[in-house]
Design a protein around this motif. Structure first.
Motif, PDB file in Angstrom:
ATOM      1  N   PHE A 156       0.817  -1.213   0.000  1.00  0.00           N
ATOM      2  CA  PHE A 156       0.000   0.000   0.000  1.00  0.00           C
ATOM      3  C   PHE A 156       0.854   1.267   0.000  1.00  0.00           C
ATOM      4  CE2 PHE A 156      -3.028  -2.678   2.847  1.00  0.00           C
ATOM      5  CZ  PHE A 156      -3.301  -3.513   1.786  1.00  0.00           C
ATOM      6  N   LYS A 157       2.175   1.108   0.076  1.00  0.00           N
ATOM      7  CA  LYS A 157       3.081   2.259   0.076  1.00  0.00           C
ATOM      8  C   LYS A 157       3.503   2.665  -1.338  1.00  0.00           C
ATOM      9  CE  LYS A 157       4.817   1.041   4.682  1.00  0.00           C
ATOM     10  NZ  LYS A 157       6.006   0.660   5.492  1.00  0.00           N
ATOM     11  N   ASN A 158       2.991   1.983  -2.326  1.00  0.00           N
ATOM     12  CA  ASN A 158       3.236   2.343  -3.722  1.00  0.00           C
ATOM     13  C   ASN A 158       2.839   3.813  -3.936  1.00  0.00           C
ATOM     14  OD1 ASN A 158       2.386   2.713  -6.633  1.00  0.00           O
ATOM     15  ND2 ASN A 158       3.058   0.595  -6.790  1.00  0.00           N
ATOM     16  N   PRO A 159       3.654   4.598  -4.639  1.00  0.00           N
ATOM     17  CA  PRO A 159       3.349   6.025  -4.801  1.00  0.00           C
ATOM     18  C   PRO A 159       2.054   6.309  -5.562  1.00  0.00           C
ATOM     19  CG  PRO A 159       5.196   5.364  -6.196  1.00  0.00           C
ATOM     20  CD  PRO A 159       4.953   4.240  -5.250  1.00  0.00           C
ATOM     21  N   ASP A 160       1.565   5.348  -6.321  1.00  0.00           N
ATOM     22  CA  ASP A 160       0.322   5.541  -7.079  1.00  0.00           C
ATOM     23  C   ASP A 160      -0.894   4.887  -6.413  1.00  0.00           C
ATOM     24  OD1 ASP A 160       1.558   6.932  -9.303  1.00  0.00           O
ATOM     25  OD2 ASP A 160       2.448   4.995  -9.840  1.00  0.00           O
ATOM     26  N   TYR A 161      -0.703   4.343  -5.228  1.00  0.00           N
ATOM     27  CA  TYR A 161      -1.772   3.574  -4.586  1.00  0.00           C
ATOM     28  C   TYR A 161      -3.027   4.410  -4.368  1.00  0.00           C
ATOM     29  CZ  TYR A 161      -4.056   0.397  -1.276  1.00  0.00           C
ATOM     30  OH  TYR A 161      -4.952  -0.432  -0.648  1.00  0.00           O
ATOM     31  N   ALA A 162      -2.876   5.568  -3.758  1.00  0.00           N
ATOM     32  CA  ALA A 162      -4.045   6.398  -3.449  1.00  0.00           C
ATOM     33  C   ALA A 162      -4.769   6.808  -4.722  1.00  0.00           C
ATOM     34  CB  ALA A 162      -3.622   7.626  -2.651  1.00  0.00           C
ATOM     35  N   ALA A 163      -4.023   7.247  -5.722  1.00  0.00           N
ATOM     36  CA  ALA A 163      -4.646   7.707  -6.968  1.00  0.00           C
ATOM     37  C   ALA A 163      -5.424   6.586  -7.643  1.00  0.00           C
ATOM     38  CB  ALA A 163      -3.576   8.258  -7.909  1.00  0.00           C
ATOM     39  N   VAL A 164      -4.849   5.393  -7.687  1.00  0.00           N
ATOM     40  CA  VAL A 164      -5.489   4.262  -8.356  1.00  0.00           C
ATOM     41  C   VAL A 164      -6.749   3.821  -7.621  1.00  0.00           C
ATOM     42  CG1 VAL A 164      -5.199   1.796  -8.834  1.00  0.00           C
ATOM     43  CG2 VAL A 164      -3.445   3.422  -9.567  1.00  0.00           C
ATOM     44  N   VAL A 165      -6.650   3.684  -6.300  1.00  0.00           N
ATOM     45  CA  VAL A 165      -7.801   3.219  -5.521  1.00  0.00           C
ATOM     46  C   VAL A 165      -8.927   4.251  -5.561  1.00  0.00           C
ATOM     47  CG1 VAL A 165      -8.623   2.604  -3.217  1.00  0.00           C
ATOM     48  CG2 VAL A 165      -6.418   1.732  -4.036  1.00  0.00           C
ATOM     49  N   LEU A 166      -8.595   5.509  -5.350  1.00  0.00           N
ATOM     50  CA  LEU A 166      -9.620   6.550  -5.378  1.00  0.00           C
ATOM     51  C   LEU A 166     -10.288   6.621  -6.747  1.00  0.00           C
ATOM     52  CD1 LEU A 166      -7.750   9.335  -3.396  1.00  0.00           C
ATOM     53  CD2 LEU A 166      -9.824   8.143  -2.646  1.00  0.00           C
ATOM     54  N   PHE A 167      -9.486   6.518  -7.799  1.00  0.00           N
ATOM     55  CA  PHE A 167     -10.080   6.576  -9.141  1.00  0.00           C
ATOM     56  C   PHE A 167     -11.051   5.423  -9.336  1.00  0.00           C
ATOM     57  CE2 PHE A 167     -10.676   5.895 -13.567  1.00  0.00           C
ATOM     58  CZ  PHE A 167     -10.610   7.150 -14.144  1.00  0.00           C
TER      59      PHE A 167
END
Length: 364
Positions: A264-275
């Motif tokens: 979950f520390k992947n730099p794109d995690y938040a963007a991908v999940v939220l999208f």
């Protein structure tokens, strides 16, 4: 997670039959041989309730890590993946969901490898060591985009055809590939049934109890939820809480969660999940390059490949009705199984039962 509309339409259909025990995986089983009682081309399958705690060999928690992690450039991504088993064995692709990672299959993969399968477990976009190749690529996560990532992975690894097995996002991804590119799928194991998102149906309210289960989806639609997901510590705490809700009887320890939380520390995690969650409920539009695929998926295409569907009985997203609510979507050889005492993260909670479903699906 599961498509809330699929669940909502199935409310009131009733429950399953009496429980029977699951026959364990046999050490002498063949990855290719025919199974006694395997279903024929009619597509009519057996309905049964199985005890997810049964199944000899492959107890949850037997393994804690994959021996080797690899990377390969595929499509718009540099995909990280685990691989076990013989290089020339029949291929099984195991696809994880949210909020999970490849460790959902840390006990399933060795069971299948011991039977001669080449097992590949990729990190989905935004997870673990998977990275976008270009900073200019939009960090979107339409359902078809995730499916095309897996097609690109198969192409990069020169895999013409594979058994696909998944849960949550992984089930949806496998369902999509089986529906749009059935020539690439030898057989399918889909936890939760038919999960291809119907965005138009998603715009309509579901039953209150169903809406309640989707609290995090509505949270992600707010600025507060966005801020929480963009803070690494807060997102990890949220994901752990989700684990406790959707797998109420799974007694995982801190080390088990932390191994997955690293993804979950992947730099794109938040963007991908939220999208992904905002896109599903129509709050944002997707990348136009995927429009033609989404148009096909909006028609809820059937899945013609041999399929076993699995329902974990303690998962709050499992619809009642012992799979009857989605049965019509699967037009090939078919079986359904409900696993008692098991929650949302089925492959990690009941690895032997999941592995057995893969072997049996391959024989349908």
């Amino acid at each position: 997670m599961i498509n809330r509309r699929t669940f909502g339409r199935a409310v009131g259909l009733g429950t399953g039959a009496a429980a029977v025990s699951l026959t364990g995986l046999q050490s002498t089983a063949s990855a290719k041989g025919g199974a006694p009682g395997a279903e024929g081309a009619s597509g009519e399958g057996r309905l049964s309730v199985m005890d997810g705690a049964s199944g000899g060999g492959g107890a949850p928690g037997t393994h804690t890590a994959f021996p080797v992690l690899k990377q390969v450039r595929a499509g718009v991504l540099d995909i990280g993946y685990a691989e076990v088993g013989p290089a020339r064995g029949p291929v099984v692709l195991c696809l994880h969901g949210w909020p999970y990672d490849i460790h959902s299959y840390v006990d399933v993969a060795p069971l299948l490898a011991d039977l001669g399968y080449r097992v590949i477990v990729p990190y989905l976009r935004g997870h673990g060591s998977t990275r976008f190749l270009s900073r200019r690529t939009p960090r979107t996560a339409e359902q078809s985009a995730v499916a095309l990532d897996i097609i690109a992975l198969m192409d990069a690894l020169k895999i013409d055809k594979a058994v696909l097995a998944g849960f949550d996002w992984g089930s949806r991804t496998a369902d999509i590939i089986a529906a749009l590119w059935p020539e690439r799928v030898k057989a399918l194991v889909s936890t939760g049934g038919y999960l291809i998102t119907d965005r138009k149906a998603q715009l309509m309210p579901a039953a209150p109890a169903v809406e309640r289960n989707w609290w995090y989806q509505w949270y992600f639609a707010t600025e507060r939820g966005k801020q929480a997901m963009e803070n690494v510590d807060e997102r990890i705490a949220l994901c752990r809480y989700v684990w406790t809700l959707v797998s109420p009887d799974w007694k995982f320890d801190d080390a088990t969660f932390q191994r997955t939380a690293e993804a979950f520390k992947n730099p794109d995690y938040a963007a991908v999940v939220l999208f992904n969650y905002r896109w599903r409920i129509g709050l944002i539009e997707g990348d136009r390059r995927y429009d033609r695929y989404e148009e096909r998926l909006a028609a809820q295409p059937p899945v013609p490949v041999p399929t076993i569907t699995l329902d974990p009985a303690l998962d709050p997203f499992t619809p009642p009705g012992d799979g009857t609510g989605y049965r019509h979507h699967f037009t090939g050889p078919y079986e359904h199984r409900t696993l008692a005492n098991i929650g949302h993260n089925l492959p990690q909670e009941a690895p032997a039962a999941f592995a057995r479903a893969v072997v049996d699906a391959d024989r349908l």
